[in-house]
Design an enzyme around this catalytic site. Structure first.
Site, PDB file in Angstrom:
ATOM      1  N   GLN A 287      30.686  10.576  14.569  1.00 28.59           N
ATOM      2  CA  GLN A 287      31.336   9.335  14.140  1.00 28.59           C
ATOM      3  C   GLN A 287      32.827   9.576  13.884  1.00 28.59           C
ATOM      4  O   GLN A 287      33.676   8.783  14.312  1.00 28.59           O
ATOM      5  CB  GLN A 287      30.642   8.840  12.867  1.00 28.59           C
TER       6      GLN A 287
ATOM      7  N   GLY B 273      29.080  13.208  -2.127  1.00 38.99           N
ATOM      8  CA  GLY B 273      29.832  13.343  -0.876  1.00 38.99           C
ATOM      9  C   GLY B 273      30.868  12.230  -0.765  1.00 38.99           C
ATOM     10  O   GLY B 273      32.037  12.471  -0.447  1.00 38.99           O
ATOM     11  N   HIS B 274      30.444  10.992  -1.067  1.00 41.61           N
ATOM     12  CA  HIS B 274      31.400   9.879  -1.056  1.00 41.61           C
ATOM     13  C   HIS B 274      32.450  10.082  -2.150  1.00 41.61           C
ATOM     14  O   HIS B 274      33.639   9.809  -1.933  1.00 41.61           O
ATOM     15  CB  HIS B 274      30.691   8.549  -1.321  1.00 41.61           C
TER      16      HIS B 274
ATOM     17  N   GLY C 214      27.841   2.194   0.987  1.00 40.38           N
ATOM     18  CA  GLY C 214      27.307   2.197  -0.374  1.00 40.38           C
ATOM     19  C   GLY C 214      26.290   3.306  -0.570  1.00 40.38           C
ATOM     20  O   GLY C 214      26.273   4.288   0.172  1.00 40.38           O
TER      21      GLY C 214
HETATM   22  O1  PAF Z   1      29.404   6.435   7.681  1.00 43.91           O
HETATM   23  C1  PAF Z   1      29.139   5.278   7.284  1.00 43.91           C
HETATM   24  O2  PAF Z   1      28.789   5.081   6.128  1.00 43.91           O
HETATM   25  C2  PAF Z   1      29.234   4.116   8.256  1.00 43.91           C
HETATM   26  O3  PAF Z   1      28.842   4.477   9.532  1.00 43.91           O
HETATM   27  C3  PAF Z   1      30.628   3.447   8.257  1.00 43.91           C
HETATM   28  C4  PAF Z   1      31.711   4.389   8.771  1.00 43.91           C
HETATM   29  C5  PAF Z   1      30.988   2.976   6.861  1.00 43.91           C
HETATM   30  C6  PAF Z   1      30.604   2.227   9.189  1.00 43.91           C
HETATM   31  O4  PAF Z   1      29.647   1.305   8.779  1.00 43.91           O
END
Ligand code: PAF
Length: 291
Positions: free
Chosen positions: A159, A38-39, A33
């Site tokens: 990640q 970027g999202h 959230g």
């Molecule tokens: O990048 C994020 O926002 C978090 O690390 C994710 C991948 C949603 C996991 O909680």
């Protein structure tokens, strides 16, 4: 159109039932959230690669398991109403916004995903339990949503590499797409944590992207020069407490003498930990400029 908001596993199943029976593809964009541009660009990427009958799902879940003691779990921004507007604007079909109990009904899970060696370096060195928490929740989200494709940002590069690794090593059968980092005009990589920065800290934080740009611009001269040039920018900056500045191959192994590499930086600015990275093409005629 407004997305369907699913708060529970059964609401999620119900929301996706039509797509599943119709043979449509599902693309998941996992987020915590506090959605920013970027999202939005990850959601747009998911929408672009989906057709009629397919579904784009955004998950919004602040995952306690990936925060260590003393980290910002409590103050992490929770902005669901605004997030739903971003999702609507980007054509998201379903927002999965479960509670902690819905995701971890029995409390902390007994079985978690161990990130291995790669989870102990860089971010993992500073945050030893972080990637176990990330991979565990991503595995759960993949299990619940059962997407064909998942889109994660390149901004959190380690990640992304670890999720790719998990999906390959555990044969999870989902395509992992890395979305481009979005930057402010002055170069600052967008992050939900940028909102913690004061005006002065925000100015100081520009040293991170400036260091990466400067390093990448010297890529034709090779790895040592990239690191030297990037390091000089950080050393000249004020208010930036460097954690690491490293050059790796695209899988976070040792950098090649020539070819594709990744330049990554992490630093504390005030009380905020910031990350950034860029792709560089070592020894080639020109830096890629891609981020
Ligand atoms: O990048 C994020 O926002 C978090 O690390 C994710 C991948 C949603 C996991 O909680």
């Amino acid at each position: 159109m407004s997305p369907v908001v699913a708060r529970t596993r059964s609401e999620l199943e119900e929301a996706l039932a039509g797509v599943r029976t119709g043979g449509g593809r599902v693309t998941l964009v996992p987020t915590m959230g506090a959605l920013h541009d970027g999202h939005a660009s990850l959601l747009a990427e998911a929408r672009r690669s989906s057709g009629t009958g397919d579904a784009v799902v955004a998950s919004i879940f602040v995952n306690p398991l990936q925060f260590g003691a003393g980290e910002d779990l409590d103050r992490y921004p929770r902005t669901l109403e605004a997030d739903l507007e971003v999702c609507a604007a980007e054509g998201v079909d379903v927002v999965f916004a479960p509670s902690v109990d819905e995701v971890y009904p029995g409390g902390d899970p007994q079985v978690t995903v161990e990130p291995g060696e790669l989870g102990t370096v860089l971010e993992g060195a500073a945050r030893p339990t972080h990637f176990r928490g990330v991979l565990t929740v991503v595995a759960k989200l993949l299990g619940l949503v059962r997407p064909d494709v998942t889109v994660l940002g390149q901004k959190d590069y380690q990640q992304l590499v670890l999720v790719r690794r998990m999906v390959a090593d555990l044969c999870m059968g989902v395509e992992v797409v890395g979305g481009q980092t979005v930057r402010e005009q002055d170069g600052l990589a967008l992050s939900s944590r940028n909102r913690y920065l004061t005006a002065e800290e925000r100015r100081d934080a520009l040293a991170l992207s400036a260091a990466l740009r400067t390093g990448a611009a010297t890529a034709p001269s090779g790895a040592d020069e990239v690191l030297r040039a990037a390091r000089a920018v950080i050393d000249a900056a004020s208010g930036v407490e460097l954690d690491y500045l490293v050059l790796t191959d695209p899988d976070l192994g040792p950098p090649p003498a020539e070819g594709e590499a990744r330049l990554l930086v992490a630093a504390r600015v005030g009380s905020t930990r910031l990350l950034d990275n860029v792709a560089v093409e070592l020894g080639a005629a020109a830096a890629t400029g891609e981020s």
